[in-house]
Each structure stands twice: as C-alpha cells, then as structure tokens.
Design an enzyme around this catalytic site. Structure first.
Site, mmCIF file in Angstrom:
data_model
loop_
_atom_site.group_PDB
_atom_site.id
_atom_site.type_symbol
_atom_site.label_atom_id
_atom_site.label_comp_id
_atom_site.label_asym_id
_atom_site.label_seq_id
_atom_site.Cartn_x
_atom_site.Cartn_y
_atom_site.Cartn_z
ATOM 1 N N GLU A 46 61.094 44.966 35.833
ATOM 2 C CA GLU A 46 60.872 44.662 37.297
ATOM 3 C C GLU A 46 60.445 43.074 37.230
ATOM 4 O O GLU A 46 59.896 42.416 36.605
ATOM 5 C CB GLU A 46 59.542 45.189 37.873
ATOM 6 C CG GLU A 46 59.501 44.802 39.358
ATOM 7 C CD GLU A 46 57.985 45.367 39.697
ATOM 8 O OE1 GLU A 46 56.952 45.625 39.063
ATOM 9 O OE2 GLU A 46 57.794 45.439 41.035
ATOM 10 N N ASN A 109 62.114 42.880 46.876
ATOM 11 C CA ASN A 109 62.144 43.364 45.213
ATOM 12 C C ASN A 109 63.192 44.140 44.781
ATOM 13 O O ASN A 109 63.182 45.229 44.944
ATOM 14 C CB ASN A 109 60.487 44.156 45.090
ATOM 15 C CG ASN A 109 60.173 43.934 43.713
ATOM 16 O OD1 ASN A 109 61.110 43.935 42.662
ATOM 17 N ND2 ASN A 109 59.007 44.172 43.293
ATOM 18 N N LYS A 126 63.374 47.708 46.272
ATOM 19 C CA LYS A 126 62.254 48.713 46.308
ATOM 20 C C LYS A 126 61.686 49.241 47.405
ATOM 21 O O LYS A 126 61.413 48.475 48.290
ATOM 22 C CB LYS A 126 61.114 47.698 45.376
ATOM 23 C CG LYS A 126 59.955 48.299 45.237
ATOM 24 C CD LYS A 126 58.868 47.570 44.277
ATOM 25 C CE LYS A 126 57.885 48.271 43.849
ATOM 26 N NZ LYS A 126 56.806 47.199 43.006
ATOM 27 N N GLU A 145 52.341 42.290 47.236
ATOM 28 C CA GLU A 145 53.814 42.889 47.214
ATOM 29 C C GLU A 145 54.058 43.019 48.810
ATOM 30 O O GLU A 145 55.222 42.679 49.151
ATOM 31 C CB GLU A 145 53.872 44.043 46.385
ATOM 32 C CG GLU A 145 54.221 43.797 44.823
ATOM 33 C CD GLU A 145 55.042 44.903 44.285
ATOM 34 O OE1 GLU A 145 56.294 45.117 44.725
ATOM 35 O OE2 GLU A 145 54.251 45.361 43.372
HETATM 36 N N1 CDT Z 1 54.614 46.682 40.372
HETATM 37 C C1 CDT Z 1 53.851 47.660 40.799
HETATM 38 O O1 CDT Z 1 54.500 48.013 41.953
HETATM 39 N N2 CDT Z 1 52.871 47.786 40.198
HETATM 40 C C2 CDT Z 1 51.994 49.104 40.551
HETATM 41 C C3 CDT Z 1 50.537 48.781 40.609
HETATM 42 C C4 CDT Z 1 50.065 47.992 41.382
HETATM 43 S S1 CDT Z 1 49.319 48.931 42.658
HETATM 44 C C5 CDT Z 1 48.352 47.827 43.516
HETATM 45 C C6 CDT Z 1 52.513 50.343 40.136
HETATM 46 O O2 CDT Z 1 52.527 51.402 40.554
HETATM 47 O O3 CDT Z 1 52.695 50.505 38.762
#
Ligand code: CDT
Length: 303
Positions: A46, A109, A126, A145
């Site tokens: 990602e 994303n 996403k 995000e």
């Molecule tokens: N990038 C991403 O989506 N990371 C999330 C963790 C962050 S939640 C604040 C995940 O689900 O791994």
C-alpha cells in the site's frame, strides 16, 4: 491445475526524505528477484512509492500533493512499467491518487494491477479508510487517512488476468469480511493487497499486542471463507519512528499460509499458486449458490 507463480515484495521503511527515484529503484530490484525465482506476478504494498504520510498533519497543500501521483504511470514510475514489460512480469501496486474533476481535486488511496506487458488491467480505490480527519491529542503518530482520502467509489471489482480472476483491496479492507465476500461472489481466485500497520494502531495495549495475529487471522479467514488465494504484502519496520508489522504472506484457499516473510525489510517471498485450488471449497462447503441465505443477511446492507 492452473499454476501462477506469485511473489509478494515486502518493503522495509521508506524515509520521508527518500526520493521516488530511489523507491522505484528498490521496487525494480525486488521485481527482478521475483522474476529470477520464476514469478509471473509480484504484489507490492500500500502507498508503495512514499513514506506513510498520513502519520503527519500536513497543512501545506503543495507538500501534501507531493505524496500523490497525478498520473499513472508518470515520469518517475514509468521505469517500473518498462521493467515489468521487459521482464514479462505483472504487478500490483498501491499509491496515493490525485485526480482533477471539474476543477476540484479528489484524492484516493488506490491500487492497480498491471499485466505482463506493462498495461494497467485493473484499478481499485480503498473503501475502508481507518483513522481520523483531525489530529488526535497525545498520539506520537497520527493516522489521518480520513483527512487525506475519499472512500473508494468503485466497490470491489474483479478483473481477468494471469489466467484467472483477480481482485484487490488495501490494508484496513482486509479486516472486513464484506471485502472478500463481494469479490467471492464474483468468483475471485486471488486477492492482492498491501498494508501499512503500525503496532500502536488502536491505542489499546491488549489489542495492539495482537497486531500480527489479527493480520493473519483476517487474511486467512477471508481466503478460506471465499475459496481464494490472498497475497498480503507489508510495508514494515521502523519508519520515521513508527513501528509497523511485517509477516507478509501468501495464503491458500484452504486458509493455510504457504509463504511468509521473516524480516521487516525489503524481502521477496514466492509460492506456486494453483488457481484451481479454490474449486474444492467453492463446489462443496462454500458453494454459494447452494448454501448462502441472502434473505437472512439484509441487515448487513441496511445498516
Ligand atoms: N493503512 C491502514 O489501513 N492501516 C490500518 C491500521 C491503522 S488504524 C488507525 C490497518 O487496518 O492495518
């Protein structure tokens, strides 16, 4: 059998100061290694082209824009596409997408699948955006995000490629059963995904300590319950002071992990994936047409 030799190219940290050129060089190096091990497709992570910038509040718009791709391929990413075509290897990659629509900037994303001739054959934005819109007090690293991206507007499409049915999701999406099921209902045979998962992502120590367990639990369950391969590729290690989980995996439709990374650095793992393997599940225990009861699931889409 329909074998697809598949690689996951895990990435160690990308420093904030690292240039696109340097990052693309790292990706190309792993692509070559994947090819030398017989891989026909390689799954990158990602936001694979930059550091994980949602950990900071960035108020300067030009600086924020510098983390996004306004075109794909663009001048700095073209070498990756050229090398893929030269080697005859496909790839999945995640990146921050900036599009101008009616004079308005839109940010997603995003991930794409590129075939062995270097052509984009699929795109995904996403859907499940974790974190916050506003910085949270007391956190050493933010997760903004929700500030920097709009929720994906494409659903979960699947694409024909590499002799099978390919699907994509991105990081937090992998934790949601609906992600896999929507693709499962379209006959997906391999789900490709990348993730950036900081160990402090929930703010609850007991939950955070299970970060790597939950990573595998989600992908193994998604694979088994939908009779699909899942390839999950991490960006990991300590990036700008934020510790992120590795353990990238290739998961079979049985739910078994058949390859796993053991470092938190750039590391390529491979597996010979039989795309027909899902049939044994899709035609029996998970024969959707025979056994699903959508009339009992209405609440899922009503709330
Ligand atoms: N990038 C991403 O989506 N990371 C999330 C963790 C962050 S939640 C604040 C995940 O689900 O791994």
């Amino acid at each position: 059998s329909r074998y697809l030799v598949t690689a996951a190219a895990q990435m160690g940290p990308i420093a904030r100061s690292e240039t696109r050129k340097d990052t693309v060089r790292r990706l190309i190096e792993m692509m070559r290694e994947a090819k030398s091990r017989g891989a026909e497709v390689v799954v990158f992570t990602e936001l694979a082209l930059t550091t994980f910038f949602p950990r900071w509040l960035i108020e300067d718009e030009a600086e924020l824009d510098s983390y996004y791709e306004a075109e794909m391929p663009g001048p700095e990413t073209q070498p990756l596409f050229d090398e893929a075509a030269r080697l005859g290897i496909g790839f999945y990659i995640g990146y921050a997408e900036l599009v101008m629509e009616g004079g308005v900037k839109r940010r997603f994303n995003t991930s794409i699948i590129v075939d062995q001739k270097g052509r984009i054959i699929g795109k995904y934005r996403k859907v499940h955006l974790p974190g916050h819109k506003e910085p949270q007090p007391g956190r050493t690293h933010q997760h903004l995000e929700k500030r920097y991206f709009e929720p994906g507007d494409m659903g979960f499409p699947v694409y024909r490629g590499f002799g099978g049915v390919m699907g994509m999701c991105i990081c937090n999406d992998r934790r949601w059963p609906e992600t896999y099921r929507v693709m499962g209902l379209q006959g997906v045979e391999m789900v490709m995904l990348g993730y950036n998962t900081p160990f402090d992502h929930t703010g609850h120590e007991a939950v955070n300590s299970l970060t790597l367990f939950h990573n595998h639990l989600s992908m193994q369950a998604g694979a088994y319950q939908n009779a699909t391969w899942v390839v999950g590729t991490a960006k990991c290690g300590t990036e700008e002071g934020s510790k992120m989980g590795g353990q990238s995996v290739i998961v079979a439709p049985s739910g078994e992990i058949v390859a796993q990374a053991f470092t938190v650095e750039d590391e390529v793992i491979t597996a010979k994936c039989d795309l027909d393997m899902g049939k044994a599940y899709r035609e029996t225990i998970f024969n959707f047409a025979l056994h699903r009861r959508p009339e009992a699931y209405k609440l899922i889409v009503e709330r």
